[in-house]
Motif scaffolding. Structure first.
Motif, short mmCIF file in Angstrom:
data_model
loop_
_atom_site.label_atom_id
_atom_site.label_comp_id
_atom_site.label_asym_id
_atom_site.label_seq_id
_atom_site.Cartn_x
_atom_site.Cartn_y
_atom_site.Cartn_z
N SER A 22 0.68 -1.17 0.22
CA SER A 22 0.01 0.07 0.04
C SER A 22 0.97 1.27 0.01
CB SER A 22 -0.95 -0.08 1.20
OG SER A 22 -1.72 -1.02 1.07
N LYS A 23 2.11 1.39 0.83
CA LYS A 23 2.74 2.49 1.02
C LYS A 23 3.78 2.45 -0.42
CE LYS A 23 3.91 2.30 5.88
NZ LYS A 23 4.45 2.14 7.19
N ARG A 24 4.07 1.67 -1.13
CA ARG A 24 4.85 1.68 -2.25
C ARG A 24 3.83 1.92 -3.36
NH1 ARG A 24 10.46 0.31 -1.99
NH2 ARG A 24 10.94 -0.16 0.02
N ARG A 25 2.74 1.42 -3.49
CA ARG A 25 1.83 1.79 -4.44
C ARG A 25 1.59 3.32 -4.38
NH1 ARG A 25 -3.15 -0.37 -2.83
NH2 ARG A 25 -3.45 1.77 -2.12
N ASN A 26 0.97 3.82 -3.34
CA ASN A 26 0.65 5.26 -3.05
C ASN A 26 1.83 6.15 -3.69
OD1 ASN A 26 -1.95 4.51 -2.23
ND2 ASN A 26 -1.27 4.51 -0.14
N GLY A 27 3.14 5.61 -3.12
CA GLY A 27 4.31 6.52 -3.55
C GLY A 27 4.68 6.44 -5.13
N LEU A 28 4.39 5.00 -5.65
CA LEU A 28 4.34 5.08 -7.28
C LEU A 28 3.58 6.21 -7.96
CD1 LEU A 28 6.04 3.94 -9.51
CD2 LEU A 28 4.43 1.90 -9.18
N ALA A 41 4.42 15.04 -19.54
CA ALA A 41 4.41 13.58 -20.01
C ALA A 41 3.05 12.81 -19.99
CB ALA A 41 5.50 12.69 -19.34
N GLU A 42 2.82 12.06 -20.77
CA GLU A 42 1.58 11.23 -20.74
C GLU A 42 2.21 9.91 -19.91
OE1 GLU A 42 -2.01 9.41 -23.70
OE2 GLU A 42 0.00 10.19 -24.45
N VAL A 43 1.56 9.81 -19.03
CA VAL A 43 2.05 8.79 -17.96
C VAL A 43 0.87 7.84 -17.69
CG1 VAL A 43 3.17 7.99 -15.70
CG2 VAL A 43 3.69 10.16 -16.99
N GLY A 44 1.15 6.29 -17.63
CA GLY A 44 0.12 5.59 -17.10
C GLY A 44 0.86 4.24 -16.54
N VAL A 45 -0.10 3.93 -15.21
CA VAL A 45 0.63 3.11 -14.28
C VAL A 45 -0.50 2.14 -14.08
CG1 VAL A 45 1.31 2.58 -12.08
CG2 VAL A 45 1.95 4.64 -13.09
N ILE A 46 -0.23 0.72 -14.45
CA ILE A 46 -1.18 -0.52 -13.88
C ILE A 46 -0.57 -1.44 -12.89
CG2 ILE A 46 -2.42 -2.24 -15.20
CD1 ILE A 46 -2.21 -0.86 -17.54
N ILE A 47 -1.09 -1.49 -11.99
CA ILE A 47 -0.75 -2.50 -10.82
C ILE A 47 -1.72 -3.53 -10.54
CG2 ILE A 47 0.03 -2.46 -8.57
CD1 ILE A 47 0.64 0.46 -8.95
N PHE A 48 -1.27 -4.64 -10.42
CA PHE A 48 -2.08 -5.88 -9.83
C PHE A 48 -1.37 -6.38 -8.59
CE2 PHE A 48 -3.16 -5.88 -14.55
CZ PHE A 48 -4.26 -6.00 -14.61
N SER A 49 -2.16 -6.51 -7.54
CA SER A 49 -1.74 -6.66 -6.27
C SER A 49 -1.84 -8.43 -6.39
CB SER A 49 -2.86 -6.48 -5.15
OG SER A 49 -3.99 -7.26 -5.26
N SER A 50 -0.96 -9.01 -5.27
CA SER A 50 -0.84 -10.57 -5.29
C SER A 50 -2.18 -11.17 -5.22
CB SER A 50 -0.16 -10.76 -4.18
OG SER A 50 -0.68 -10.46 -2.96
N GLY A 52 -4.84 -10.05 -6.97
CA GLY A 52 -5.40 -10.28 -8.51
C GLY A 52 -6.17 -8.61 -8.53
N LYS A 53 -6.12 -7.97 -7.56
CA LYS A 53 -6.80 -6.49 -7.58
C LYS A 53 -6.03 -5.57 -8.52
CE LYS A 53 -9.13 -3.19 -4.78
NZ LYS A 53 -9.38 -2.83 -3.16
N LEU A 54 -6.92 -4.83 -9.10
CA LEU A 54 -6.24 -3.91 -10.03
C LEU A 54 -6.10 -2.56 -9.61
CD1 LEU A 54 -5.44 -2.89 -12.97
CD2 LEU A 54 -7.74 -2.57 -13.72
N TYR A 55 -5.08 -1.84 -9.83
CA TYR A 55 -4.99 -0.37 -9.46
C TYR A 55 -4.14 0.65 -10.74
CZ TYR A 55 -5.50 -2.25 -4.45
OH TYR A 55 -5.74 -2.84 -3.46
N ASP A 56 -5.12 1.43 -10.96
CA ASP A 56 -4.18 2.18 -12.09
C ASP A 56 -4.17 3.78 -11.93
OD1 ASP A 56 -6.75 3.11 -13.20
OD2 ASP A 56 -7.22 1.29 -13.49
#
Length: 212
Positions: A22-28, A41-50, A52-56
């Motif tokens: 949670s901490k590293r995701r918020n910082g990223l 810049a045009e930036v996109g971040v896609i994260i899947f937790s262990s 399987g939950k999606l954060y983008d």
């Protein structure tokens, strides 16, 4: 004392792993926002937790970023891979050849050829298209003829033709609109010629009766 260096490896404790995630995701995500704003810049971040939950996160939209990424990657592969580039141009040539064949077929049908495969509706549409085209051609031809005739009249008669045309237009506008016109109108009286006719016969007197 300084902060010790953290060893980068998988955290075994599930609770600690979740807190760190949670901490590293918020910082990223925070760093991604700053990068988009500071550097335009045009930036996109896609994260899947262990689990399987999606954060983008995206500075524009995730769909736009993905489409741009796929297009850029495909172009890069075509430039770096000669085989892919050849296939790309082969597809372009095939598509252009198909378009050319379709245009040639339509041209032949416009000329009245190769009509055997058309239905009644297709023939009706073709007829309507030809009538519309013919109307446009005739209208343009008539306009060119009128312009040429007016130009010839101006060259032959000079100002007299221009003044006469303006007078005729003024008279037409005046009579059609019902308003008074300042253009003088010359009227000529016409008297019918006297026709020869025989005078009436004098009454014949018979006794006391007059017969007319």
């Amino acid at each position: 004392m300084g902060r010790g260096k953290i060893v980068i490896r998988r955290i075994d404790n599930s609770t600690s792993r979740q807190v760190t995630f949670s901490k590293r995701r918020n910082g990223l995500v925070k760093k991604a926002k700053e990068l988009a704003i500071l550097c335009d810049a045009e930036v996109g971040v896609i994260i899947f937790s262990s689990t399987g939950k999606l954060y983008d996160f995206a500075s524009t939209s995730i769909k736009s970023v993905i489409e741009r990424y796929n297009k850029s990657k495909e172009e890069h592969q075509q430039l770096t891979n000669p085989i892919s580039e050849v296939k790309f141009w082969q597809r372009e040539v095939a598509m252009l050849r198909q378009q050319l064949q379709s245009l040639q077929e339509n041209h032949r049908q416009m000329m009245g050829e190769e009509l055997s495969g058309l239905t009644v509706k297709d023939l009706q549409d073709l007829e309507n298209q030809l009538e519309t085209s013919l109307h446009g051609v005739r209208t343009r031809k008539d306009q060119l003829l009128i312009d040429e005739i007016q130009e010839l009249n101006r060259k032959v008669y000079g100002n007299r033709y221009v003044n006469g045309a303006n007078t005729a237009a003024a008279l037409t506008n005046g009579f059609s609109s019902g308003e008074d016109s300042h253009v003088p109108v010359h009227l000529h009286l016409w008297q019918p010629q006297q026709q020869n006719y025989d005078p009436p016969a004098r009454p014949m007197i018979l006794g006391r009766l007059q017969l007319h």
